[in-house]
Design a protein around this motif. Structure first.
Motif, PDB file in Angstrom:
ATOM      1  N   MET A   1       0.823  -1.207   0.000  1.00 39.92           N
ATOM      2  CA  MET A   1       0.000   0.000   0.000  1.00 39.92           C
ATOM      3  C   MET A   1       0.862   1.264   0.000  1.00 39.92           C
ATOM      4  SD  MET A   1      -2.943   1.487   0.019  1.00 39.92           S
ATOM      5  CE  MET A   1      -4.144   0.207   0.433  1.00 39.92           C
ATOM      6  N   THR A   2       1.905   1.247   0.831  1.00 39.93           N
ATOM      7  CA  THR A   2       2.807   2.402   0.916  1.00 39.93           C
ATOM      8  C   THR A   2       3.476   2.667  -0.427  1.00 39.93           C
ATOM      9  OG1 THR A   2       3.246   1.906   3.246  1.00 39.93           O
ATOM     10  CG2 THR A   2       4.768   3.404   2.146  1.00 39.93           C
ATOM     11  N   GLU A   3       3.877   1.574  -1.117  1.00 45.47           N
ATOM     12  CA  GLU A   3       4.530   1.717  -2.415  1.00 45.47           C
ATOM     13  C   GLU A   3       3.580   2.329  -3.445  1.00 45.47           C
ATOM     14  OE1 GLU A   3       4.555  -0.951  -0.554  1.00 45.47           O
ATOM     15  OE2 GLU A   3       6.669  -1.194  -0.010  1.00 45.47           O
ATOM     16  N   LEU A   4       2.308   1.904  -3.409  1.00 45.96           N
ATOM     17  CA  LEU A   4       1.322   2.437  -4.335  1.00 45.96           C
ATOM     18  C   LEU A   4       1.092   3.923  -4.086  1.00 45.96           C
ATOM     19  CD1 LEU A   4      -0.896   2.176  -6.477  1.00 45.96           C
ATOM     20  CD2 LEU A   4      -2.466   1.451  -4.656  1.00 45.96           C
ATOM     21  N   LEU A   5       0.985   4.298  -2.832  1.00 48.62           N
ATOM     22  CA  LEU A   5       0.770   5.706  -2.497  1.00 48.62           C
ATOM     23  C   LEU A   5       1.968   6.556  -2.927  1.00 48.62           C
ATOM     24  CD1 LEU A   5      -0.866   5.401   1.042  1.00 48.62           C
ATOM     25  CD2 LEU A   5      -1.992   5.876  -1.133  1.00 48.62           C
ATOM     26  N   HIS A   6       3.160   6.016  -2.735  1.00 44.59           N
ATOM     27  CA  HIS A   6       4.368   6.748  -3.149  1.00 44.59           C
ATOM     28  C   HIS A   6       4.391   6.918  -4.668  1.00 44.59           C
ATOM     29  CE1 HIS A   6       8.490   8.184  -3.181  1.00 44.59           C
ATOM     30  NE2 HIS A   6       8.784   7.269  -4.092  1.00 44.59           N
ATOM     31  N   PHE A   7       4.003   5.858  -5.382  1.00 45.79           N
ATOM     32  CA  PHE A   7       3.968   5.931  -6.848  1.00 45.79           C
ATOM     33  C   PHE A   7       3.011   7.024  -7.313  1.00 45.79           C
ATOM     34  CE2 PHE A   7       1.633   4.690 -10.718  1.00 45.79           C
ATOM     35  CZ  PHE A   7       2.671   4.759 -11.642  1.00 45.79           C
ATOM     36  N   LEU A   8       1.815   7.081  -6.711  1.00 44.56           N
ATOM     37  CA  LEU A   8       0.824   8.088  -7.096  1.00 44.56           C
ATOM     38  C   LEU A   8       1.291   9.493  -6.741  1.00 44.56           C
ATOM     39  CD1 LEU A   8      -2.473   6.273  -6.033  1.00 44.56           C
ATOM     40  CD2 LEU A   8      -1.701   6.737  -8.363  1.00 44.56           C
ATOM     41  N   GLN A   9       1.968   9.607  -5.615  1.00 48.02           N
ATOM     42  CA  GLN A   9       2.424  10.917  -5.162  1.00 48.02           C
ATOM     43  C   GLN A   9       3.522  11.474  -6.058  1.00 48.02           C
ATOM     44  OE1 GLN A   9       3.623  10.911  -1.030  1.00 48.02           O
ATOM     45  NE2 GLN A   9       2.816  12.970  -0.734  1.00 48.02           N
ATOM     46  N   THR A  10       4.323  10.589  -6.632  1.00 49.22           N
ATOM     47  CA  THR A  10       5.454  11.020  -7.461  1.00 49.22           C
ATOM     48  C   THR A  10       5.180  10.848  -8.960  1.00 49.22           C
ATOM     49  OG1 THR A  10       6.469   8.813  -7.248  1.00 49.22           O
ATOM     50  CG2 THR A  10       7.119  10.506  -5.643  1.00 49.22           C
ATOM     51  N   MET A  11       3.962  10.484  -9.302  1.00 47.74           N
ATOM     52  CA  MET A  11       3.623  10.253 -10.703  1.00 47.74           C
ATOM     53  C   MET A  11       3.782  11.534 -11.526  1.00 47.74           C
ATOM     54  SD  MET A  11      -0.042   9.041 -12.312  1.00 47.74           S
ATOM     55  CE  MET A  11       0.004   7.418 -11.557  1.00 47.74           C
ATOM     56  N   PRO A  12       4.496  11.474 -12.643  1.00 45.59           N
ATOM     57  CA  PRO A  12       4.644  12.660 -13.501  1.00 45.59           C
ATOM     58  C   PRO A  12       3.288  13.103 -14.066  1.00 45.59           C
ATOM     59  CG  PRO A  12       6.224  10.935 -14.086  1.00 45.59           C
ATOM     60  CD  PRO A  12       5.241  10.311 -13.150  1.00 45.59           C
ATOM     61  N   ASP A  13       3.188  14.372 -14.411  1.00 42.15           N
ATOM     62  CA  ASP A  13       1.929  14.914 -14.926  1.00 42.15           C
ATOM     63  C   ASP A  13       1.488  14.218 -16.206  1.00 42.15           C
ATOM     64  OD1 ASP A  13       1.707  16.688 -12.836  1.00 42.15           O
ATOM     65  OD2 ASP A  13       2.629  18.362 -13.909  1.00 42.15           O
ATOM     66  N   TRP A  14       2.462  13.808 -17.024  1.00 43.71           N
ATOM     67  CA  TRP A  14       2.081  13.181 -18.293  1.00 43.71           C
ATOM     68  C   TRP A  14       1.390  11.834 -18.056  1.00 43.71           C
ATOM     69  CZ3 TRP A  14       3.604   8.402 -19.990  1.00 43.71           C
ATOM     70  CH2 TRP A  14       4.728   7.823 -19.395  1.00 43.71           C
ATOM     71  N   GLN A  15       1.782  11.142 -16.988  1.00 44.44           N
ATOM     72  CA  GLN A  15       1.133   9.871 -16.668  1.00 44.44           C
ATOM     73  C   GLN A  15      -0.291  10.097 -16.142  1.00 44.44           C
ATOM     74  OE1 GLN A  15       3.605   7.548 -14.038  1.00 44.44           O
ATOM     75  NE2 GLN A  15       5.129   7.101 -15.624  1.00 44.44           N
ATOM     76  N   LYS A  16      -0.487  11.161 -15.383  1.00 39.49           N
ATOM     77  CA  LYS A  16      -1.826  11.498 -14.917  1.00 39.49           C
ATOM     78  C   LYS A  16      -2.721  11.830 -16.109  1.00 39.49           C
ATOM     79  CE  LYS A  16      -0.047  13.404 -10.577  1.00 39.49           C
ATOM     80  NZ  LYS A  16       0.173  14.638  -9.766  1.00 39.49           N
ATOM     81  N   ALA A  17      -2.186  12.622 -17.038  1.00 41.58           N
ATOM     82  CA  ALA A  17      -2.947  12.981 -18.239  1.00 41.58           C
ATOM     83  C   ALA A  17      -3.255  11.733 -19.069  1.00 41.58           C
ATOM     84  CB  ALA A  17      -2.168  13.995 -19.073  1.00 41.58           C
ATOM     85  N   ALA A  18      -2.285  10.815 -19.130  1.00 44.63           N
ATOM     86  CA  ALA A  18      -2.484   9.579 -19.892  1.00 44.63           C
ATOM     87  C   ALA A  18      -3.596   8.730 -19.273  1.00 44.63           C
ATOM     88  CB  ALA A  18      -1.180   8.789 -19.946  1.00 44.63           C
ATOM     89  N   TRP A  19      -3.696   8.739 -17.946  1.00 41.15           N
ATOM     90  CA  TRP A  19      -4.761   7.996 -17.266  1.00 41.15           C
ATOM     91  C   TRP A  19      -6.131   8.558 -17.642  1.00 41.15           C
ATOM     92  CZ3 TRP A  19      -6.606   3.873 -15.126  1.00 41.15           C
ATOM     93  CH2 TRP A  19      -7.711   3.937 -14.278  1.00 41.15           C
ATOM     94  N   PHE A  20      -6.261   9.878 -17.598  1.00 46.91           N
ATOM     95  CA  PHE A  20      -7.517  10.523 -17.976  1.00 46.91           C
ATOM     96  C   PHE A  20      -7.862  10.199 -19.435  1.00 46.91           C
ATOM     97  CE2 PHE A  20      -6.906  12.816 -14.127  1.00 46.91           C
ATOM     98  CZ  PHE A  20      -8.134  13.347 -13.759  1.00 46.91           C
ATOM     99  N   ALA A  21      -6.879  10.361 -20.317  1.00 43.57           N
ATOM    100  CA  ALA A  21      -7.103  10.109 -21.737  1.00 43.57           C
ATOM    101  C   ALA A  21      -7.450   8.647 -21.985  1.00 43.57           C
ATOM    102  CB  ALA A  21      -5.861  10.504 -22.539  1.00 43.57           C
ATOM    103  N   GLY A  22      -6.796   7.747 -21.249  1.00 40.37           N
ATOM    104  CA  GLY A  22      -7.078   6.328 -21.406  1.00 40.37           C
ATOM    105  C   GLY A  22      -8.494   5.966 -20.987  1.00 40.37           C
ATOM    106  N   CYS A  23      -8.970   6.588 -19.895  1.00 45.26           N
ATOM    107  CA  CYS A  23     -10.346   6.347 -19.438  1.00 45.26           C
ATOM    108  C   CYS A  23     -11.349   6.799 -20.493  1.00 45.26           C
ATOM    109  CB  CYS A  23     -10.600   7.084 -18.128  1.00 45.26           C
ATOM    110  SG  CYS A  23      -9.732   6.406 -16.699  1.00 45.26           S
ATOM    111  N   ILE A  24     -11.106   7.968 -21.072  1.00 45.37           N
ATOM    112  CA  ILE A  24     -12.003   8.487 -22.108  1.00 45.37           C
ATOM    113  C   ILE A  24     -11.977   7.576 -23.331  1.00 45.37           C
ATOM    114  CG2 ILE A  24     -12.380  10.380 -23.743  1.00 45.37           C
ATOM    115  CD1 ILE A  24     -11.415  12.312 -21.628  1.00 45.37           C
ATOM    116  N   ALA A  25     -10.769   7.191 -23.770  1.00 43.73           N
ATOM    117  CA  ALA A  25     -10.632   6.358 -24.966  1.00 43.73           C
ATOM    118  C   ALA A  25     -11.335   5.015 -24.782  1.00 43.73           C
ATOM    119  CB  ALA A  25      -9.151   6.145 -25.284  1.00 43.73           C
ATOM    120  N   LEU A  26     -11.185   4.411 -23.612  1.00 39.80           N
ATOM    121  CA  LEU A  26     -11.832   3.126 -23.341  1.00 39.80           C
ATOM    122  C   LEU A  26     -13.347   3.255 -23.424  1.00 39.80           C
ATOM    123  CD1 LEU A  26     -11.914   0.185 -22.357  1.00 39.80           C
ATOM    124  CD2 LEU A  26     -11.788   1.055 -20.008  1.00 39.80           C
TER     125      LEU A  26
END
Length: 272
Positions: A1-26
């Motif tokens: 759980m700690t590793e997942l939270l750290h990953f989300l906290q340090t996630m680059p902006d482009w990966q966040k944008a890719a998640w949003f775009a991926g949800c829309i595309a799906l």
């Protein structure tokens, strides 16, 4: 759980944008494979308008987004809020944070957007879409978006929700937002079964019916339990749904000026 939270906290902006775009595309892909309604409309123009509103709102609401970020950092540093004064496992804190955010910063503010007169005038833009699909989730008046951000900020401070917990919830909400607005038809039994826990595509479509009382139902965002607990749940036959809003001109759903000025347009009847 700690590793997942750290990953989300340090996630680059482009990966966040890719998640949003991926949800829309799906969801757009699912709309072509398992559509609920057969629309006759210019989907490219419709989607461009709704996504354009999303970008417009991002610019207009940027100061509030910045303020929310500053407040979250301040609350983190000062350890303000309930969760900083209780000793709970990380997974339980995260679950409580998600539940409270979904109840207060989504269900409650959404309920108020329908029942407080001036807030309803802001929320009408979202309901004015006569062809509800994935991009309808991005269609809001800037005032509507700001109201939601303010409720989120108050919830974060009162509960002492760390920024990383909020990021987890913000990663969940777009998936449900796009999926529940998407013009898709899940198998009936599956949709109904899922609706006992989470908001489903069929369930949310009743909320977009053009007339009350269906318009004033199904306010949930992720979890459907709030609608069940507070008696605002509707689940019937989706064939009876007609999208849009009875007090607005459906032919002007893509008229930017009409939509943005609708809260102060005296020619639009005040339904409430």
């Amino acid at each position: 759980m700690t590793e997942l939270l750290h990953f989300l906290q340090t996630m680059p902006d482009w990966q966040k944008a890719a998640w949003f775009a991926g949800c829309i595309a799906l969801c757009v892909l699912l709309e072509t494979l398992i559509p609920l309604a057969r629309f006759s409309y210019n989907k490219l123009r419709h989607d461009a308008f709704n996504l354009g509103l999303f970008l417009f709102n991002g610019i207009i609401a940027a100061p509030v987004v910045l303020l929310t970020s500053v407040v979250m950092v301040w609350a983190d540093n000062q350890q303000v809020g309930l969760l900083y004064h209780v000793d709970l496992p990380v997974w339980l804190e995260l679950l409580l944070a998600i539940l409270v955010l979904d109840l207060v910063a989504q269900y409650t503010v959404h309920y108020m957007l329908h029942h407080v007169k001036w807030m309803w005038r802001l929320h009408m833009v979202h309901h004015a879409d006569t062809h509800v699909d994935t991009t309808t989730a991005t269609r809001h008046h800037p005032g509507d978006l700001v109201a939601r951000l303010v409720f989120a900020m108050v919830t974060i401070v009162a509960m002492g929700i760390p920024a990383v917990y909020y990021l987890v919830y913000r990663a969940i909400t777009p998936f449900f937002g796009y999926l529940t607005h998407a013009n898709i038809k899940l198998p009936g039994q599956l949709d109904r079964l899922l609706s006992f826990v989470v908001v489903t595509p069929d369930m949310h479509k009743f909320h977009h019916h053009y007339q009350a009382p269906w318009t004033d139902s199904n306010f949930g965002n992720v979890f459907s339990i709030w609608d069940r607990v507070f008696g605002t749940l509707v689940y019937a036959d989706t064939a009876d749904i007609r999208y849009g809003l009875d007090v607005m001109d459906g032919d002007r759903e893509l008229d930017f000026r009409y939509q943005m000025l609708s809260p102060v347009d005296k020619s639009i009847p005040r339904r409430r």
